[in-house]
Write a protein that holds these residues in place. Structure first.
Motif, short mmCIF file in Angstrom:
data_model
loop_
_atom_site.label_atom_id
_atom_site.label_comp_id
_atom_site.label_asym_id
_atom_site.label_seq_id
_atom_site.Cartn_x
_atom_site.Cartn_y
_atom_site.Cartn_z
N THR A 111 -2.76 2.19 0.18
CA THR A 111 -2.17 1.55 1.35
C THR A 111 -1.74 0.13 0.95
O THR A 111 -2.07 -0.37 -0.12
CB THR A 111 -3.18 1.45 2.50
OG1 THR A 111 -4.38 0.85 2.02
CG2 THR A 111 -3.47 2.80 3.10
N GLU A 155 -0.84 5.85 5.74
CA GLU A 155 0.40 5.07 5.60
C GLU A 155 1.36 5.97 4.84
O GLU A 155 1.09 6.35 3.71
CB GLU A 155 0.10 3.80 4.81
CG GLU A 155 1.27 2.86 4.61
CD GLU A 155 0.85 1.67 3.76
OE1 GLU A 155 1.35 1.56 2.62
OE2 GLU A 155 0.02 0.87 4.23
N THR A 158 4.04 5.15 1.53
CA THR A 158 3.14 4.06 1.21
C THR A 158 3.90 2.86 0.64
O THR A 158 5.01 2.98 0.15
CB THR A 158 2.09 4.50 0.18
OG1 THR A 158 2.77 4.94 -1.01
CG2 THR A 158 1.23 5.62 0.72
N ASP A 184 0.56 4.32 9.92
CA ASP A 184 1.43 3.16 9.72
C ASP A 184 2.82 3.69 9.41
O ASP A 184 3.06 4.28 8.35
CB ASP A 184 0.90 2.30 8.57
CG ASP A 184 1.72 1.02 8.36
OD1 ASP A 184 2.90 1.00 8.75
OD2 ASP A 184 1.17 0.06 7.79
#
Length: 393
Positions: A111, A155, A158, A184
């Motif tokens: 992440t 995420e 990434t 995310d």
């Protein structure tokens, strides 16, 4: 038809603004008042206790900020949303809202560096167990989830290696274990991906990046059900990571061109990635739109487009980077992404500056890895710029 029923590009322009427009203005006003006056004491009380819509104090809510929250909420297809002063505030406030000592988080190793620090430094100090898995190793992640999981945090793509996780698969496994699934979505943006539709509970953005798009305003935002957003909002209003109304105005203005920007950025990212693949001095190119990307098929399944972010590593590592980047003309060498200008930067001074070289290596980030945020320039100019810069190598 309402302004919330159009396609996503139309929503980016119109959605969420009507309730705060005044005096026939076509643009959302910047409301800088800290406090709001009430002559009626009972009305004041009803607003303060949430029985009636309105504003009482700037740390809690603000009309300009409200319009920004509404626009993102609509683009993500969520029931509710709330905003923050930065993207990291959105991430940290959300995690701290729900986690307690003894809880367990499952996430991925690579992440964003600030997020990684929360997982490796701050949460362990709170007696929260964190299991970080290799990104793309879905079987390992599923095995960790089965051991117990309060939050599954992903995420995808990434930052900065643009790796992909299968959101639908992981969200299903997370919910089977009773986990809260948080995604995310900063790199993909609502233009290219809607995690809530794929089973996620919460979706967040560093609004500083693609949503704003002009590198002039900080902000973060999270969207989900009203039941989940209310405690996050309460944590934020008490702890004070409030979005500034001027930032909200700039982010709103930027979002009107979100679809146009993202589409041109993707065109440029594809061209840059294809150019880099042909360079002998380039060791690896990371872009989910390339068929050579390890999770290209998953990206095709869950994304409508592959976005404007890519990264690459050079033979010669940082020595080569020190030659290449200063010779680029159409480039900001800076720790930001998602802006209209193309931006280059090594991971060691951008996404993972908080980490040591050993920590970066452990998550698969070589010292010579360069993150590229493609801008909206004419594609031909960006490629010519790369050609002349590579000539110096």
């Amino acid at each position: 038809m309402t302004k919330e029923q159009g396609n996503i590009g139309t929503k980016s322009v119109w959605a969420g603004e009507a309730d705060v427009l005044v005096h026939g203005a076509t643009q959302v006003p910047v409301v800088v008042s800290v406090a709001y006056n009430y002559d009626d004491m009972d009305e004041w009380y009803d607003v303060a206790t949430g029985k009636k819509q309105g504003h009482i104090y700037g740390r809690n809510t603000n009309p300009t900020v409200q319009a920004f929250e509404e626009k993102v909420r609509i683009l993500e297809g969520a029931e509710a949303s709330t905003s923050f002063s930065t993207g990291m505030a959105a991430i940290s406030n959300t995690l701290y809202t729900f986690l307690r000592p003894g809880d367990r988080v499952v996430s991925i190793k690579d992440t964003y560096g600030g997020t990684n620090k929360i997982f490796t430094e701050f949460l362990p100090n709170m007696d929260v167990d964190v299991a970080l898995c290799d990104t793309g190793n879905h079987e390992k992640m599923e095995a960790e989830i089965e051991k117990g999981c309060k939050i599954l945090y992903l995420e995808t793509p990434t930052n900065p290696t643009v790796k992909i996780t299968d959101i639908e698969r992981m969200a299903k496994k997370g919910k089977e274990a009773g986990a809260l699934v948080i995604i995310d979505n900063t790199f993909a943006t609502p233009i290219n991906q809607n995690p809530l539709e794929l089973g996620a509970d919460l979706v967040l953005h560093s609004a500083t990046k693609f949503l704003g798009g002009h590198a002039d305003a900080l902000g973060g935002v999270i969207c989900g059900s009203k039941e989940l957003i209310e405690p996050i909002y309460h944590y934020r209003e008490i702890n004070g990571a409030t979005m500034d109304p001027w930032a909200a105005y700039l982010l709103l203005r930027g979002m009107k061109t979100l679809k146009l920007r993202v589409k041109q950025q993707e065109i440029n990212a594809v061209a840059i990635a294809e150019f880099l693949l042909k360079q002998d001095l380039v060791e690896d190119v990371y872009y989910p739109g390339l068929k050579t990307h390890v999770n290209h098929d998953i990206a095709k399944k869950q994304m409508r487009g592959f976005g404007g972010m890519l990264s690459f590593s050079l033979k010669g590592g940082m020595d080569a980077v020190r030659i290449l980047l200063p010779n680029l003309v159409y480039a900001n060498r800076a720790a930001n992404l998602g802006a209209v200008e193309t931006t280059y930067g090594p991971a060691r001074t951008t996404s993972h500056i908080e980490c040591t070289p050993e920590e970066r290596a452990k998550v698969g980030i070589p010292e010579g890895l360069v993150r590229v945020s493609a801008g909206i320039e004419d594609t031909e100019d960006l490629i010519k710029d790369l050609e002349q810069a590579f000539a110096n190598l």
